[in-house]
Design a protein around this motif. Structure first.
Motif, PDB file in Angstrom:
ATOM      1  N   LYS A   1       9.220  55.631  30.033  1.00  8.61           N
ATOM      2  CA  LYS A   1      10.628  55.874  29.696  1.00  8.61           C
ATOM      3  C   LYS A   1      11.494  55.903  30.950  1.00  8.61           C
ATOM      4  CE  LYS A   1      13.716  59.056  27.251  1.00  8.61           C
ATOM      5  NZ  LYS A   1      14.712  59.045  28.347  1.00  8.61           N
ATOM      6  N   GLU A   2      11.036  56.617  31.978  1.00  4.11           N
ATOM      7  CA  GLU A   2      11.808  56.711  33.220  1.00  4.11           C
ATOM      8  C   GLU A   2      11.885  55.355  33.926  1.00  4.11           C
ATOM      9  OE1 GLU A   2      10.423  59.820  35.739  1.00  4.11           O
ATOM     10  OE2 GLU A   2      10.679  61.379  34.196  1.00  4.11           O
ATOM     11  N   ARG A   3      10.825  54.576  33.860  1.00  7.23           N
ATOM     12  CA  ARG A   3      10.806  53.243  34.459  1.00  7.23           C
ATOM     13  C   ARG A   3      11.851  52.344  33.805  1.00  7.23           C
ATOM     14  NH1 ARG A   3       5.402  50.687  33.283  1.00  7.23           N
ATOM     15  NH2 ARG A   3       4.650  52.606  34.257  1.00  7.23           N
TER      16      ARG A   3
ATOM     17  N   ASP B   1      14.499  53.354  32.030  1.00  6.44           N
ATOM     18  CA  ASP B   1      15.837  53.904  32.294  1.00  6.44           C
ATOM     19  C   ASP B   1      16.309  53.553  33.705  1.00  6.44           C
ATOM     20  OD1 ASP B   1      15.884  54.992  29.776  1.00  6.44           O
ATOM     21  OD2 ASP B   1      15.326  57.012  30.413  1.00  6.44           O
ATOM     22  N   LYS B   2      15.393  53.598  34.667  1.00  5.01           N
ATOM     23  CA  LYS B   2      15.754  53.314  36.057  1.00  5.01           C
ATOM     24  C   LYS B   2      16.301  51.905  36.202  1.00  5.01           C
ATOM     25  CE  LYS B   2      12.486  52.554  39.147  1.00  5.01           C
ATOM     26  NZ  LYS B   2      11.414  52.763  40.155  1.00  5.01           N
TER      27      LYS B   2
ATOM     28  N   ARG C   1       1.548  62.698  36.064  1.00  5.37           N
ATOM     29  CA  ARG C   1       2.636  62.598  35.081  1.00  5.37           C
ATOM     30  C   ARG C   1       2.126  62.062  33.741  1.00  5.37           C
ATOM     31  NH1 ARG C   1       7.561  61.552  37.113  1.00  5.37           N
ATOM     32  NH2 ARG C   1       8.218  61.875  34.944  1.00  5.37           N
TER      33      ARG C   1
ATOM     34  N   GLU D   1       6.183  59.373  29.611  1.00  5.22           N
ATOM     35  CA  GLU D   1       7.361  59.744  30.392  1.00  5.22           C
ATOM     36  C   GLU D   1       7.607  58.737  31.510  1.00  5.22           C
ATOM     37  OE1 GLU D   1       7.176  63.695  31.875  1.00  5.22           O
ATOM     38  OE2 GLU D   1       7.068  64.644  29.895  1.00  5.22           O
TER      39      GLU D   1
ATOM     40  N   ASP E   1       7.161  52.167  38.761  1.00  2.52           N
ATOM     41  CA  ASP E   1       7.630  53.552  38.783  1.00  2.52           C
ATOM     42  C   ASP E   1       8.223  53.884  40.144  1.00  2.52           C
ATOM     43  OD1 ASP E   1       6.527  54.296  36.126  1.00  2.52           O
ATOM     44  OD2 ASP E   1       4.620  53.881  37.124  1.00  2.52           O
TER      45      ASP E   1
ATOM     46  N   ASP F   1      13.217  52.956  45.768  1.00  3.24           N
ATOM     47  CA  ASP F   1      12.954  54.394  45.772  1.00  3.24           C
ATOM     48  C   ASP F   1      12.579  54.964  47.132  1.00  3.24           C
ATOM     49  OD1 ASP F   1      13.178  54.718  42.825  1.00  3.24           O
ATOM     50  OD2 ASP F   1      11.443  53.392  42.822  1.00  3.24           O
TER      51      ASP F   1
END
Length: 319
Positions: free
Chosen positions: A303-305, A307-308, A296, A300, A211, A261
């Motif tokens: 999904k964000e991981r 997508d990134k 979090r 979610e 993440d 990040d």
């Protein structure tokens, strides 16, 4: 202060001058505090000038310093306790990757990381931080164990690459790393990855999907080392400095290109200058990020991981 590299010679000269002035002061009972203060001010300014403008190759050199903190040293300094777990339950226990549960400010965390050696015997024992397939399978087993008990995962990356030997390929090196990429992408717990030294190729990426992916200031992350890149492109290792600049492998360049990040600052001169301070800085960052990630929704995060990482390297044609 440890002086080890050619680009640090101006610092060595100033430190030498300060020592000589202090010796003269003590021997002759003179007050030379003004001269010492002037030299110390110049020393600090020179430090900022040198370490604030390091080239890619110079950062690679610092990342390989033999006294730079490795995974087990960080765990010793950061954790109240740490229980190492062994084996992949298939082939054996790869000493190049260590892992287990540790407590971070009363929070139980699964730590996994590469481990190099301090001396010749230890380096051979740890295979120079180059993991075999069983190392990546051990890492995956520990990640799934953390997922089972709902504990976050923190990985510390420091490897010149996965072990390239024939026996490693026979036991499925590529498949083991690919499996880790797939499983880490959908792991239903918070995952933080930190490059603490060298981050070379699939050997680093095999425990590098998270993440939050961060790098220490003087670490590097790339598909290939500068020496090997130079050998392929220029048929010689002599162009390694040029290759390091071309690869854009520093933490600054990786952040600029949105491949990580965040960047974690090191003590002046590198983590090897003050491992205790470096561990404190890293611990503070991990505690902060784990707190935010735990708040979090895990679906979610997954999904964000995904997508990134799927968005990296994608070219969008505007026409």
């Amino acid at each position: 202060m440890k002086i080890d590299f050619d680009f640090e010679k101006p610092l060595a000269e100033l430190i030498g001058q300060i020592e000589k002035v202090k010796q003269v002061e003590e021997k002759n009972k003179l007050d030379m505090s003004a001269t010492v203060a002037e030299l110390e001010t110049k020393l600090e300014a020179t430090k900022k000038e040198i370490y604030g403008n390091l080239t890619g190759w110079q950062k690679v050199q610092i990342s390989r310093h033999p006294e730079r903190p490795y995974t087990l040293q960080y765990l010793e300094l950061m954790c109240d306790d740490f229980i190492e777990l062994h084996g992949d339950r298939t082939v054996g226990d790869d000493k190049a990757i260590v892992g287990g549960f540790g407590t971070l400010n009363d929070e139980t965390v699964m730590f996994i990381g590469h481990q190099k050696g301090r001396n010749t015997k230890d380096r051979q024992y740890r295979n120079f931080g180059m993991a075999n397939p069983e190392g990546y399978r051990k890492a995956l087993r520990l990640m799934k164990l953390a997922e089972k008990f709902g504990k976050p995962v923190v990985t510390l990356i420091d490897t010149p690459g996965a072990y390239p030997g024939l026996e490693a390929e026979e036991r499925g090196q590529g498949e083991a790393i690919a499996r880790n990429l797939l499983e880490m992408a959908v792991l239903k717990v918070p995952v933080i990855c930190v490059v603490i030294g060298e981050g070379a190729s699939g050997g680093a990426l095999g425990i590098g999907i998270g993440d939050k992916v961060m790098m220490l200031d003087n670490s590097w992350y790339s598909v290939i080392s500068p020496e090997n890149c130079s050998t392929i492109l220029f048929k010689t290792w002599e162009q390694k400095e040029r290759a390091a600049e071309m690869l854009k492998l520093t933490s600054t360049e990786m952040l600029k290109n949105k491949l990580i990040d965040g960047v974690i600052k090191e003590p002046m001169g590198g983590a090897h200058q003050d491992p205790v301070a470096m561990a404190a800085i890293l611990k503070k960052q991990l505690v902060k990020d784990l707190k935010a990630l735990k708040e979090r929704d895990v679906n979610e995060l997954v999904k964000e991981r995904i997508d990134k990482f799927c968005s990296m390297g994608v070219v969008i044609d505007s026409e």
